[in-house]
Design an enzyme around this catalytic site. Structure first.
Site, PDB file in Angstrom:
ATOM      1  N   HIS A  70       4.940   1.297  12.304  1.00  0.00           N
ATOM      2  CA  HIS A  70       4.088   1.866  13.354  1.00  0.00           C
ATOM      3  C   HIS A  70       4.059   0.844  14.483  1.00  0.00           C
ATOM      4  CE1 HIS A  70       0.967   3.905  15.496  1.00  0.00           C
ATOM      5  NE2 HIS A  70      -0.039   3.191  15.047  1.00  0.00           N
ATOM      6  N   GLY A  87       0.828  -1.199   0.000  1.00  0.00           N
ATOM      7  CA  GLY A  87       0.000   0.000   0.000  1.00  0.00           C
ATOM      8  C   GLY A  87       0.858   1.243   0.000  1.00  0.00           C
ATOM      9  N   GLU A 145      -3.474  12.023  16.047  1.00  0.00           N
ATOM     10  CA  GLU A 145      -4.551  11.771  15.082  1.00  0.00           C
ATOM     11  C   GLU A 145      -5.910  12.132  15.664  1.00  0.00           C
ATOM     12  OE1 GLU A 145      -2.436   7.898  12.893  1.00  0.00           O
ATOM     13  OE2 GLU A 145      -4.003   7.622  14.392  1.00  0.00           O
ATOM     14  N   SER A 153      -2.942  -5.718  -5.248  1.00  0.00           N
ATOM     15  CA  SER A 153      -1.658  -5.012  -5.365  1.00  0.00           C
ATOM     16  C   SER A 153      -0.610  -5.817  -6.128  1.00  0.00           C
ATOM     17  CB  SER A 153      -1.118  -4.687  -3.976  1.00  0.00           C
ATOM     18  OG  SER A 153      -1.982  -3.814  -3.286  1.00  0.00           O
ATOM     19  N   GLN A 195      -2.816  -7.111  11.298  1.00  0.00           N
ATOM     20  CA  GLN A 195      -1.425  -7.534  11.481  1.00  0.00           C
ATOM     21  C   GLN A 195      -1.299  -8.738  12.401  1.00  0.00           C
ATOM     22  OE1 GLN A 195       1.490  -4.605  12.557  1.00  0.00           O
ATOM     23  NE2 GLN A 195       0.983  -3.243  10.848  1.00  0.00           N
TER      24      GLN A 195
END
Length: 333
Positions: free
Chosen positions: A108, A26, A195, A53, A86
């Site tokens: 992250h 991505g 965020e 993808s 994940q």
């Protein structure tokens, strides 16, 4: 002060003869993979069966294999798939294929910070997190520069975790700009807090509130859109280039006085207290648990909220106004 590493602090020779897997293709995945490929690294992409993808990655000159095969082949495994999936992908396809001395990497810290992923003791766990969207990571690299990144070590099984992470950061171009040392906890908690309170949640609600107040007072929605959303980019760009001081230097004296006079009546001590509550939920893991429950429970509230937000007056007015702006590469969801 933060410890900052640059190109002279990183030895890309540490990657020679190493196989690198990027799990996901991505925004971040494509940038990491292509930058490393251009840096001469041995990169493969790990994708699930039927991934849309795959064709794009192969068209970009990259070899695509299953996630399990990518993890089995690689010495360095960078996981850049969405946070909510994940843990499952790691448990089923990555963990069974890890070997002692491997480096498990993230862009992250969410899943490691909250314990959704726990690596074997004999594996290094590190993070290299560019501080820009993936398309900028790629664009700036191609231009000959790089975007800053964060580096963190959660588990140093080999004694070389930091050196290896810095080599990776150099390969994607971030050591050109500076790599700031942090921890998984600090990166995750500040990222989620930013965020929710400022970058996404705070700004979105501030825009909506200003728009609604003007429209409720009888002003034209189109004028309210320009004043509360469209012109925000002008202000943010000034802040981006030179901070609050440069923004205030660049605007009119009237606007600057309005900043000083009214800003603190909008962002009050009560607002800060709400921010502290949000931070506490991030630090305790309450937000992470709630989000995982919502996502894996089907996301009913999440998707309902998305639909209602997409259909509000602010968005409909903006969609029509942006058609007038031929200078924009206007997007429609």
């Amino acid at each position: 002060m933060a410890t900052i590493y640059y190109e002279n602090d990183a030895d890309m020779a540490r990657l020679e003869g190493k196989k690198i897997a990027v799990i996901g293709y991505g925004s971040q995945g494509h940038a990491h993979a292509l930058n490393m490929k251009d840096s001469g690294q041995d990169v493969r992409i790990g994708l699930h069966e039927g991934s849309r993808s795959k064709a794009k990655a192969e068209a970009d000159g990259l070899r695509v294999v299953s996630v399990a095969d990518a993890a089995r082949e690689a010495d360095f495994i960078m996981v850049v798939i969405p946070d909510p999936i994940q843990g499952k992908v790691y448990e089923e396809q990555i963990q069974p294929n890890l070997e002692a001395g491997n480096t498990l990497m993230f862009a992250h810290g969410f899943n490691v910070r909250y314990g959704f992923i726990v690596a074997p003791d004999e594996v290094d766990v590190s993070m290299v997190a560019p501080k820009a969207p993936g398309h900028r990571v790629r664009e700036v690299f191609v231009e000959g520069s790089g975007v800053p990144a964060l580096v963190a070590i959660h588990q140093d099984a080999t004694g070389d975790a930091l050196a290896n992470a810095l080599a990776y950061a150099k390969a994607i171009g971030s050591a050109r700009a500076g790599v700031l040392e942090t921890t998984f906890a600090e990166e995750t908690e500040t990222d989620l807090f930013g965020e929710q309170t400022v970058l996404c949640g705070g700004v979105s609600e501030l825009i909506k509130a200003g728009f609604e107040v003007l429209v409720d007072a009888g002003y034209q929605p189109e004028i309210a859109y320009f004043e509360c959303l469209h012109e925000l980019k002008l202000i943010v760009d000034l802040m981006y280039e030179g901070g609050l001081n440069y923004m205030r230097y660049s605007i009119s004296d009237t606007a600057e006085w309005g900043d000083y006079k009214s800003g603190q009546s909008i962002i009050t001590d009560e607002t800060k207290e709400s921010m502290r509550k949000i931070l506490a939920d991030v630090q305790s893991g309450a937000f992470a648990e709630e989000w995982m429950d919502e996502y894996h429970g089907g996301g009913k509230v999440y998707y309902e909220r998305r639909r209602s937000e997409q259909n509000q007056q602010l968005e409909n007015v903006g969609k029509e106004l942006r058609k007038m702006m031929t200078f924009l590469d206007a997007k429609e969801i």
